[in-house]
Design an enzyme around this catalytic site. Structure first.
Site, PDB file in Angstrom:
ATOM      1  N   CYS A 383       0.985  -1.099  -0.111  1.00 35.20           N
ATOM      2  CA  CYS A 383       0.030  -0.016   0.111  1.00 35.20           C
ATOM      3  C   CYS A 383       1.024   1.400  -0.146  1.00 35.20           C
ATOM      4  CB  CYS A 383      -0.931  -0.157   1.259  1.00 35.20           C
ATOM      5  SG  CYS A 383      -2.472   1.011   1.265  1.00 35.20           S
ATOM      6  N   HIS A 508      -3.287  -5.054   0.560  1.00 35.82           N
ATOM      7  CA  HIS A 508      -2.717  -5.515   1.781  1.00 35.82           C
ATOM      8  C   HIS A 508      -2.884  -6.845   1.951  1.00 35.82           C
ATOM      9  CE1 HIS A 508      -2.284  -1.493   3.996  1.00 35.82           C
ATOM     10  NE2 HIS A 508      -3.155  -1.302   3.183  1.00 35.82           N
ATOM     11  N   GLU A 510      -1.509  -8.989   3.338  1.00 36.66           N
ATOM     12  CA  GLU A 510      -1.107  -9.589   4.750  1.00 36.66           C
ATOM     13  C   GLU A 510      -2.505  -9.828   5.600  1.00 36.66           C
ATOM     14  OE1 GLU A 510      -0.779  -6.428   3.792  1.00 36.66           O
ATOM     15  OE2 GLU A 510      -1.150  -4.722   5.325  1.00 36.66           O
TER      16      GLU A 510
HETATM   17  N1  GLN Z   1      -1.959   6.752   2.922  1.00 40.27           N
HETATM   18  C1  GLN Z   1      -1.913   6.000   1.847  1.00 40.27           C
HETATM   19  C2  GLN Z   1      -3.342   6.205   1.128  1.00 40.27           C
HETATM   20  O1  GLN Z   1      -4.251   6.684   1.730  1.00 40.27           O
HETATM   21  C3  GLN Z   1      -1.686   4.542   2.124  1.00 40.27           C
HETATM   22  C4  GLN Z   1      -2.790   3.916   2.950  1.00 40.27           C
HETATM   23  C5  GLN Z   1      -2.043   2.685   3.495  1.00 40.27           C
HETATM   24  O2  GLN Z   1      -0.994   2.212   3.227  1.00 40.27           O
HETATM   25  N2  GLN Z   1      -3.020   1.637   3.946  1.00 40.27           N
HETATM   26  O3  GLN Z   1      -3.649   6.117  -0.036  1.00 40.27           O
END
Ligand code: GLN
Length: 543
Positions: A383, A508, A510
Site C-alpha cells: 500500500c 494489503h 497480509e
Molecule cells: N496513506 C495512503 C493512502 O491513503 C496509504 C494507505 C495505506 O498504506 N493503507 O492511500
C-alpha cells in the site's frame, strides 16, 4: 441446529490474549467439524476502527466486505481460516446509532428508551441473527475490555440474559501474577476479579489463566474453589512463543472434551484436520535452517501491534518455506535524519515497507527503498510501500525532482500518487476509502504472476490515494513494470522493478494470509530473500 454460545470475557487486565483464546476455542471446535465463527463487542463509541490511530489501538484489520475492525478479527480469521463479515463486529457506536435511528423513526413510540430492555434486546437480536444467517453450531463472543468497565456493562448484561434462554458457556480470561523475588504465583487478584464477575450475575464455567510460568496445582485448586468449578476447568495458558500452539495446548488439557460435553456435542475429532494443524505449528525443522533477516521499515514501529498482520504473514510464509525468520523493526525516521544509518540494511536479506498514513517518516522509507533497489535487496511494498516505491522510482530513475504523493505535498509538480476524482469530493473520513476485496488482473511473465500463478486474483484494500495514470507511460518507459491492474485496467494494483526483485502492491495481502494459506506475495518475497542470502554467503545453502 440451534446455535450455542461460548462467551469470552476478561477480568483484571486487558491485553492478555483474549482474542487468541477466543480463536483457539473456535479452532478446537472446528477440529470436530462444528461450524464455528467468532464475533467481538468493543465498548468504544466509534462506529468502527476506521478512524483510529494504530498507535493507540493497534492495527486496523480489514475484512473482505470492507469492514474496518479490531485486530482480533485478524486472529479469528487466521485461526478459523474463514472470512468473517462486518456484522460480527459490534461496537457501542453501532448499537447506539441504530437505537437512535429506531427512536427517530418511531419504533419505540410512546416509550422511554432504556438500556434494559431496548439496548440489550437489540444486542440479543443481532447475536441471534448472525448465528442463524451463518447456520452456526457455535458462536464465540468476545467481550472487549474487562468485566467492571463502564463501557461493556450493558453488553455483558445482554449476555447474562441470553444465557437464561440459550446454551451459553462463559470463559473468563485472567492473569495470575507472580512475585519474582518471592518466586510465587498469587491467586488473590484473580479471586477479587472473580467477585466482580459474580456481581454482574455471571459465574464462569472455565477460567483461562495467563501467567509467566506454568500454573501450579495449588493455584489451580484455589481458583477453582472460589469459582465453584472443577480444578480441570482452570486452564493453563502461560506465555508461549508460537500462538498457533494454543489450541493444541487446550487439547492437552482436555478443554475440548469438557466443552463438547457441556455443549451436548458428540462428534469425533477429525484426525486429518487436527494433524494438519499440528504439523503446521510444529516448526521443529526450521530450527536447523538458517535465519533470514527481514527489515520492516515503518512509522508505527514502537507499537508492534500496528503491524500484527504483516508480522503474521511473514511468519506464515517463513513457516511454509521452512525458514527461520528474524524481523528487524526499524523506525523510518532513523533513515531520515541520519543517512549513514541506512547501512544498517546491509545486514538484511529483504526490506518491507508496510502501509501508513501522513507525512512523518516518509523520506526515511523512500531512502530504504532506494537502498533496496540499488543494492538489489528483495523488496516488498504494501500500500503506502507501493506508493513510495513509485515515488522513489520517479525521483531517482526518472529524475522527476520532488515527485511526491499529494497526501504529503499537495503542491508537488509531479503528482505520482494522487486522489482519484471520486475521492476529491468526499468530506467524511469514516468508511470512505477504497476498502475490502478487489479483483486484479496480473500480467504474465512478471514476478507478481510468478507469486500468484494466476491471471485474476483478489486482495483487500484500505487507502485513499492511487497511482496517477498520467505517469504510467513515463515510469514504464523508464523500466518500471506495471504487473497488475484492476479488472477494468483503470487503477494500478501492482508494480515491480525490472533489474532485481521488488514488488509493490496497492493492496494489503497480509490481511488474507493464514497459517494454512500463506499470502503468495509474502512467500515469493521470502523465497527471494533466501536466494539473496545464499548468494551473499557465497554458495552456502540455507534450504
Ligand atoms: N496513506 C495512503 C493512502 O491513503 C496509504 C494507505 C495505506 O498504506 N493503507 O492511500
Amino acid at each position: 441446529m440451534q446455535t450455542k454460545y461460548v462467551v469470552v470475557m476478561g477480568s483484571l487486565l486487558s491485553g492478555i490474549g483474549k482474542g487468541i483464546v477466543t480463536a483457539s476455542i473456535a479452532k478446537i471446535l472446528s477440529f470436530y467439524n462444528y461450524n464455528v465463527l467468532a464475533m467481538k463487542f468493543d465498548g468504544y463509541l466509534n462506529y468502527d476502527c476506521g478512524t483510529m490511530n494504530p498507535f493507540r489501538h493497534g492495527e486496523v484489520f480489514v475484512l473482505e466486505d470492507g469492514g474496518e475492525v479490531d485486530m482480533d478479527f485478524g486472529t479469528y480469521e487466521r485461526f478459523i481460516n474463514k472470512n468473517i463479515s462486518s456484522k460480527f463486529s459490534l461496537t457501542s457506536g453501532k448499537i447506539f446509532s441504530e437505537i437512535i435511528q429506531k427512536e427517530r423513526k418511531g419504533d419505540y413510540l410512546g416509550m422511554d428508551v432504556q438500556i434494559i430492555p431496548h439496548v440489550t434486546n437489540l444486542i440479543i437480536e443481532k447475536i441471534k441473527t448472525i448465528s442463524k444467517e451463518n447456520n452456526l453450531d457455535v458462536l464465540l463472543i468476545e467481550v472487549g475490555g474487562t468485566v467492571g468497565d463502564l463501557e461493556n456493562g450493558y453488553f455483558i448484561e445482554a449476555l447474562r440474559q441470553l444465557s437464561l434462554k440459550e446454551k451459553v458457556i462463559f470463559v473468563n480470561v485472567t492473569y495470575v501474577m507472580e512475585l519474582k523475588k518471592v518466586g510465587e504465583q498469587k491467586s488473590k487478584p484473580v479471586q477479587l476479579a472473580l467477585k466482580r464477575m459474580m456481581e454482574v450475575g455471571i459465574s464462569p464455567n472455565y477460567i483461562v489463566c495467563r501467567s509467566e510460568t506454568p500454573l501450579n496445582k495449588n493455584i489451580k485448586q484455589k481458583i477453582a474453589f472460589f469459582a465453584n468449578i472443577d480444578e480441570n476447568a482452570i486452564i493453563d495458558n502461560h506465555d508461549i512463543d508460537n500462538i498457533y500452539e494454543v489450541p493444541l495446548r487446550f487439547l492437552d488439557q482436555g478443554f475440548d472434551k469438557m466443552l463438547l460435553n457441556d455443549l451436548g456435542f458428540n462428534n469425533k475429532i477429525d484426525e486429518e484436520k487436527f494433524n494438519s494443524w499440528k504439523k503446521l505449528v510444529n516448526r521443529e525443522e526450521e530450527k536447523n535452517k538458517k535465519e533470514i533477516k527481514i527489515a520492516v521499515v515503518g512509522k508505527y514501529i514502537n507499537l508492534k501491534d500496528s503491524y500484527a498482520s504483516v508480522k503474521e504473514a511473514l511468519v506464515h510464509a517463513a513457516n511454509k518455506l521452512g525458514a527461520k525468520l528474524d524481523i528487524g523493526w526499524i523506525e523510518s525516521e532513523e533513515f531520515e535524519n541520519n543517512k549513514e544509518n541506512i547501512n544498517k540494511l546491509a545486514d538484511y536479506d529483504g526490506v518491507l515497507v508496510p502501509g501508513g498514513f501522513g507525512s512523518r517518516g516518509i523520506n526515511g522509507m523512500i531512502n530504504a527503498i532506494e537502498y533496496a533497489r540499488t543494492n538489489k535487496v528483495p523488496y516488498l511494498g504494501l500500500c503506502l510501500g507501493m506508493q513510495l516505491m513509485a515515488i522513489e522510482y520517479a525521483r531517482n530513475v526518472c529524475k522527476l525532482e520532488g515527485a511526491d504523493s499529494t497526501e504529503f505535498n499537495e503542491n508537488t509538480k509531479y503528482k505520482i500518487i494522487d486522489l482519484m476524482n471520486e475521492q476529491k469530493s468526499i468530506i467524511n473520513k469514516g468508511a470512505t476509502m477504497r476498502l475490502g476485496g478487489w479483483e486484479a488482473l496480473i500480467k504474465e511473465g512478471t514476478s507478481t504472476y510468478d507469486a500468484y500463478k494466476a491471471n485474476r486474483i483478489s486482495e483487500r484494500h484500505r487507502h485513499r490515494y492511487e497511482f496517477n495514470n498520467e505517469y504510467r507511460k513515463l515510469l514504464e518507459d523508464n523500466g518500471l513494470i506495471i504487473s497488475g491492474t484492476t479488472t477494468d485496467g483503470s487503477l494500478v494494483e501492482f508494480i515491480e522493478w525490472r533489474d532485481s526483485f521488488g514488488i509493490g502492491t496497492q493492496a494489503h495481502p497480509e490481511f488474507k494470509s493464514r497459517p494454512e494459506n500463506p499470502a503468495p506475495l509474502f512467500v515469493k518475497f521470502l523465497e527471494e530473500a533466501i536466494k539473496k542470502k545464499v548468494k551473499r554467503e557465497d554458495g552456502s545453502i540455507s534450504e
